[in-house]
Motif scaffolding. Structure first.
Motif, PDB file in Angstrom:
ATOM      1  N   MET A   1       0.949  -1.193   0.094  1.00 11.57           N
ATOM      2  CA  MET A   1      -0.021   0.129   0.101  1.00 11.57           C
ATOM      3  C   MET A   1       0.919   1.266  -0.001  1.00 11.57           C
ATOM      4  SD  MET A   1      -2.957   0.936   2.847  1.00 11.57           S
ATOM      5  CE  MET A   1      -3.121  -0.653   3.408  1.00 11.57           C
ATOM      6  N   SER A   2       0.705   2.245  -0.901  1.00 19.28           N
ATOM      7  CA  SER A   2       1.474   3.429  -1.088  1.00 19.28           C
ATOM      8  C   SER A   2       1.227   4.392  -0.272  1.00 19.28           C
ATOM      9  CB  SER A   2       1.464   3.733  -2.516  1.00 19.28           C
ATOM     10  OG  SER A   2       2.090   2.720  -3.446  1.00 19.28           O
ATOM     11  N   THR A   3       2.187   4.991   0.156  1.00 15.55           N
ATOM     12  CA  THR A   3       1.675   6.396   0.960  1.00 15.55           C
ATOM     13  C   THR A   3       2.439   7.698   0.090  1.00 15.55           C
ATOM     14  OG1 THR A   3       1.770   5.440   2.935  1.00 15.55           O
ATOM     15  CG2 THR A   3       2.011   7.635   2.949  1.00 15.55           C
ATOM     16  N   PHE A   4       1.477   8.579  -0.184  1.00 20.96           N
ATOM     17  CA  PHE A   4       1.884   9.844  -0.809  1.00 20.96           C
ATOM     18  C   PHE A   4       2.083  10.871   0.118  1.00 20.96           C
ATOM     19  CE2 PHE A   4      -0.641   7.388  -3.720  1.00 20.96           C
ATOM     20  CZ  PHE A   4       0.645   7.271  -5.067  1.00 20.96           C
ATOM     21  N   VAL A   5       3.151  11.635  -0.025  1.00 20.67           N
ATOM     22  CA  VAL A   5       3.404  12.648   0.662  1.00 20.67           C
ATOM     23  C   VAL A   5       3.809  14.168   0.001  1.00 20.67           C
ATOM     24  CG1 VAL A   5       5.064  13.608   2.761  1.00 20.67           C
ATOM     25  CG2 VAL A   5       4.472  11.261   2.420  1.00 20.67           C
ATOM     26  N   HIS A   6       3.067  15.126   0.596  1.00 20.15           N
ATOM     27  CA  HIS A   6       3.693  16.379   0.081  1.00 20.15           C
ATOM     28  C   HIS A   6       3.580  17.548   1.118  1.00 20.15           C
ATOM     29  CE1 HIS A   6       3.427  19.483  -3.098  1.00 20.15           C
ATOM     30  NE2 HIS A   6       2.562  20.287  -2.418  1.00 20.15           N
ATOM     31  N   ARG A   7       4.861  18.292   1.068  1.00 18.86           N
ATOM     32  CA  ARG A   7       5.124  19.087   2.012  1.00 18.86           C
ATOM     33  C   ARG A   7       5.243  20.562   1.471  1.00 18.86           C
ATOM     34  NH1 ARG A   7       8.850  16.567   4.700  1.00 18.86           N
ATOM     35  NH2 ARG A   7       7.338  15.626   6.019  1.00 18.86           N
ATOM     36  N   PHE A   8       4.648  21.707   2.089  1.00 19.47           N
ATOM     37  CA  PHE A   8       4.975  22.877   1.596  1.00 19.47           C
ATOM     38  C   PHE A   8       5.272  23.873   2.852  1.00 19.47           C
ATOM     39  CE2 PHE A   8       0.464  22.359   1.340  1.00 19.47           C
ATOM     40  CZ  PHE A   8      -0.096  23.567   1.924  1.00 19.47           C
ATOM     41  N   VAL A   9       5.872  24.832   2.740  1.00 18.41           N
ATOM     42  CA  VAL A   9       6.058  25.731   3.844  1.00 18.41           C
ATOM     43  C   VAL A   9       5.405  27.201   3.517  1.00 18.41           C
ATOM     44  CG1 VAL A   9       7.923  26.987   5.347  1.00 18.41           C
ATOM     45  CG2 VAL A   9       8.053  24.441   4.506  1.00 18.41           C
ATOM     46  N   LEU A  10       5.023  27.770   4.376  1.00 11.88           N
ATOM     47  CA  LEU A  10       4.280  29.156   4.512  1.00 11.88           C
ATOM     48  C   LEU A  10       4.656  30.027   5.226  1.00 11.88           C
ATOM     49  CD1 LEU A  10       0.607  27.884   5.100  1.00 11.88           C
ATOM     50  CD2 LEU A  10       1.828  28.409   2.900  1.00 11.88           C
ATOM     51  N   ALA A  11       4.904  31.268   4.796  1.00 14.16           N
ATOM     52  CA  ALA A  11       5.455  32.349   6.020  1.00 14.16           C
ATOM     53  C   ALA A  11       4.974  32.582   7.247  1.00 14.16           C
ATOM     54  CB  ALA A  11       5.478  33.882   4.985  1.00 14.16           C
TER      55      ALA A  11
END
Length: 189
Positions: A1-11
């Protein structure tokens, strides 16, 4: 079972919240998650509340991490303030103080934990599971469950439905197999 990860940074400013909310929904769609309106609204609201709390009550930049595995989405928000998030006791005319209560209702699980440089607040949302294509085509080919298929003679059959009897062009049903005495005694073929 795959896990997808996405990360982003805000000010970490109020102006970041609408952008981040749209970015979360866009990413979930890019992963191909089929969402009904209810799921879309839940994701949008949970993301908005977690990010808004991090911006308003946190310190410094805010990191948003999305983790998707079939049937689940975790929205994880990291800020620089190590104090525990506080649920508000909003009155009917208050404009704020309901965010974490809403997250608690919409998420299947949610919590927070201190980190070395602040805190992490997360919520898990249960997603609708896609129906496999084979199952979808099989379901489409099945007769309406409100209709009953009953053989009326050895050579014909009739659909009995809400509007009455309708002749059926399906071949007649085969005769039931004969049971051996031992099988009949056990109540199974």
């Amino acid at each position: 079972m795959s896990t997808f990860v996405h990360r982003f940074v805000l000010a970490g400013t109020q102006e970041d919240v609408p952008f981040a909310r749209h970015k979360v929904i866009d990413q979930v769609r890019k992963w191909g998650v089929s969402m009904d309106d209810e799921t879309d609204d839940a994701i949008r609201l949970v993301a908005s509340e977690l990010i808004t709390n991090a911006v308003v009550h946190g310190e410094g930049p805010v990191t948003v991490t999305l983790q998707h595995r079939p049937g689940h989405l975790v929205i994880d928000v990291l800020d620089g303030n190590s104090l525990a998030p506080q649920r508000g006791c909003a009155q009917a005319d208050d404009e704020s103080g309901r965010g974490l209560a809403l997250v608690g209702v919409l998420a299947s699980r949610c919590s927070w934990e201190p980190t070395r440089h602040g805190k992490r607040v997360w919520a898990e949302i249960t997603l609708p599971m896609p129906v496999p294509a084979v199952r979808t085509s099989a379901l489409r080919s099945m007769p309406d469950p409100d209709l009953a298929f009953r053989p009326t003679t050895a050579t014909s059959a009739t659909w009995i439905g809400p509007s009455g009897r309708v002749p059926c062009t399906r071949p007649s049903m085969p005769a039931a197999p004969r049971l051996l005495p031992a099988q009949a005694a056990m109540g199974r073929p």
